[in-house]
Design a protein around this motif. Structure first.
Motif, PDB file in Angstrom:
ATOM      1  N   MET A 172       0.384   0.481   5.660  1.00 19.33           N
ATOM      2  CA  MET A 172       0.951   0.570   4.329  1.00 19.33           C
ATOM      3  C   MET A 172      -0.067   0.140   3.282  1.00 19.33           C
ATOM      4  SD  MET A 172       4.391  -0.789   2.445  1.00 19.33           S
ATOM      5  CE  MET A 172       5.439  -0.279   3.693  1.00 19.33           C
ATOM      6  N   ALA A 173      -0.960  -0.781   3.624  1.00 20.05           N
ATOM      7  CA  ALA A 173      -1.963  -1.258   2.673  1.00 20.05           C
ATOM      8  C   ALA A 173      -2.874  -0.121   2.220  1.00 20.05           C
ATOM      9  CB  ALA A 173      -2.772  -2.387   3.289  1.00 20.05           C
ATOM     10  N   TRP A 174      -3.187   0.818   3.120  1.00 17.51           N
ATOM     11  CA  TRP A 174      -4.020   1.950   2.750  1.00 17.51           C
ATOM     12  C   TRP A 174      -3.315   2.841   1.728  1.00 17.51           C
ATOM     13  CZ3 TRP A 174      -8.982   2.270   3.610  1.00 17.51           C
ATOM     14  CH2 TRP A 174      -9.530   1.541   4.648  1.00 17.51           C
ATOM     15  N   PHE A 175      -2.055   3.066   1.938  1.00 13.84           N
ATOM     16  CA  PHE A 175      -1.294   3.884   0.987  1.00 13.84           C
ATOM     17  C   PHE A 175      -1.247   3.218  -0.387  1.00 13.84           C
ATOM     18  CE2 PHE A 175       0.947   5.716   4.830  1.00 13.84           C
ATOM     19  CZ  PHE A 175       0.409   6.980   4.692  1.00 13.84           C
ATOM     20  N   LEU A 176      -0.953   1.932  -0.416  1.00 13.38           N
ATOM     21  CA  LEU A 176      -0.902   1.222  -1.704  1.00 13.38           C
ATOM     22  C   LEU A 176      -2.277   1.201  -2.375  1.00 13.38           C
ATOM     23  CD1 LEU A 176       1.514  -1.730  -0.857  1.00 13.38           C
ATOM     24  CD2 LEU A 176       1.996   0.340  -2.176  1.00 13.38           C
ATOM     25  N   LEU A 214      -4.590   3.490  -2.057  1.00 12.10           N
ATOM     26  CA  LEU A 214      -4.804   4.837  -2.586  1.00 12.10           C
ATOM     27  C   LEU A 214      -4.004   5.049  -3.872  1.00 12.10           C
ATOM     28  CD1 LEU A 214      -6.134   7.588  -2.178  1.00 12.10           C
ATOM     29  CD2 LEU A 214      -4.162   8.239  -0.777  1.00 12.10           C
ATOM     30  N   GLY A 215      -2.777   4.551  -3.906  1.00  8.10           N
ATOM     31  CA  GLY A 215      -1.951   4.670  -5.115  1.00  8.10           C
ATOM     32  C   GLY A 215      -2.556   3.925  -6.285  1.00  8.10           C
ATOM     33  N   ILE A 216      -3.023   2.718  -6.030  1.00  9.95           N
ATOM     34  CA  ILE A 216      -3.646   1.930  -7.108  1.00  9.95           C
ATOM     35  C   ILE A 216      -4.935   2.593  -7.571  1.00  9.95           C
ATOM     36  CG2 ILE A 216      -4.760  -0.283  -7.603  1.00  9.95           C
ATOM     37  CD1 ILE A 216      -2.586  -1.550  -5.757  1.00  9.95           C
ATOM     38  N   LEU A 222      -6.511   7.405 -13.346  1.00  9.33           N
ATOM     39  CA  LEU A 222      -5.764   7.898 -14.508  1.00  9.33           C
ATOM     40  C   LEU A 222      -6.164   7.139 -15.768  1.00  9.33           C
ATOM     41  CD1 LEU A 222      -3.688   9.939 -15.407  1.00  9.33           C
ATOM     42  CD2 LEU A 222      -1.905   8.268 -14.902  1.00  9.33           C
ATOM     43  N   ALA A 223      -6.320   5.823 -15.648  1.00  7.18           N
ATOM     44  CA  ALA A 223      -6.784   5.037 -16.795  1.00  7.18           C
ATOM     45  C   ALA A 223      -8.203   5.450 -17.192  1.00  7.18           C
ATOM     46  CB  ALA A 223      -6.725   3.549 -16.468  1.00  7.18           C
ATOM     47  N   THR A 276       0.070  10.494  -3.689  1.00  9.00           N
ATOM     48  CA  THR A 276      -0.134  10.536  -2.240  1.00  9.00           C
ATOM     49  C   THR A 276      -0.012   9.122  -1.671  1.00  9.00           C
ATOM     50  OG1 THR A 276      -1.542  12.483  -2.356  1.00  9.00           O
ATOM     51  CG2 THR A 276      -1.764  11.122  -0.391  1.00  9.00           C
ATOM     52  N   GLY A 277      -0.641   8.164  -2.320  1.00 11.66           N
ATOM     53  CA  GLY A 277      -0.572   6.785  -1.850  1.00 11.66           C
ATOM     54  C   GLY A 277       0.813   6.184  -1.963  1.00 11.66           C
ATOM     55  N   PHE A 278       1.409   6.271  -3.134  1.00  8.10           N
ATOM     56  CA  PHE A 278       2.728   5.659  -3.330  1.00  8.10           C
ATOM     57  C   PHE A 278       3.811   6.408  -2.555  1.00  8.10           C
ATOM     58  CE2 PHE A 278       0.923   4.079  -7.541  1.00  8.10           C
ATOM     59  CZ  PHE A 278       0.601   2.844  -7.010  1.00  8.10           C
ATOM     60  N   GLY A 279       3.720   7.746  -2.480  1.00  8.05           N
ATOM     61  CA  GLY A 279       4.690   8.511  -1.702  1.00  8.05           C
ATOM     62  C   GLY A 279       4.603   8.180  -0.221  1.00  8.05           C
ATOM     63  N   GLY A 280       3.380   8.048   0.296  1.00  6.82           N
ATOM     64  CA  GLY A 280       3.210   7.660   1.693  1.00  6.82           C
ATOM     65  C   GLY A 280       3.722   6.259   1.959  1.00  6.82           C
TER      66      GLY A 280
END
Length: 161
Positions: free
Chosen positions: A1-5, A7-9, A15-16, A45-49
């Protein structure tokens, strides 16, 4: 889960950065590879995963697939929204040529040497212009614009009624 988070961050940080580096990668592959599209894809992709992995008991493969589907949907929506914004057209900017043939009033008398000020309507707004005339024109007189030699000056003639 850490990889997904992570990637989301990373997607949110991209985006910033897209606000700072506006236009980077724009136009590559007809807009599909713009920085906001890449950032939206990475973030979702990160947050959805992470959501798929945390909310269900599916394995890493299905969670990654769900994240990629969310990312692709977000990338497509970002692309479409940016195209809509890029096509947004504003009204044509008025120029001095738009003043030729309009009437206005003298606010500072045009003297014998031919210089004064007139109030004209430009795009529906009253605007004061420096004015030149072949002869003297009294304050309050109505005038016609014959030419606009610069952005702030006009050549006028008195209206004969």
């Amino acid at each position: 889960m850490a990889w997904f988070l992570g990637l989301g961050i990373t997607g949110v940080v991209l985006l910033a950065l897209s606000l700072v580096f506006d236009g980077v990668l724009d136009g590559v592959l007809d807009g599909w590879l713009s920085l906001p599209v890449v950032a939206g894809f990475a973030a979702m992709t990160g947050f959805g995963g992470a959501i798929a992995l945390g909310a269900t008991d599916v394995g890493l493969g299905p969670a990654t697939g769900a994240g990629v589907l969310c990312g692709m949907g977000t990338a497509w929506l970002t692309y479409r929204f940016s195209r809509v914004l890029m096509r947004d057209q504003t009204a044509r900017t008025p120029t001095g040529d738009d003043l030729v043939g309009t009437s206005g009033n003298v606010v500072t008398a045009i003297s014998a040497d031919g210089y004064g000020e007139v109030l004209l309507q430009l795009a529906g707004q009253p605007v004061k212009f420096a004015a030149r005339s072949a002869g003297p024109v009294a304050q309050g007189a109505e005038v016609w614009v014959e030419a606009a030699p610069s952005a702030t000056s006009v050549v006028v003639r008195p209206v004969d009624r």
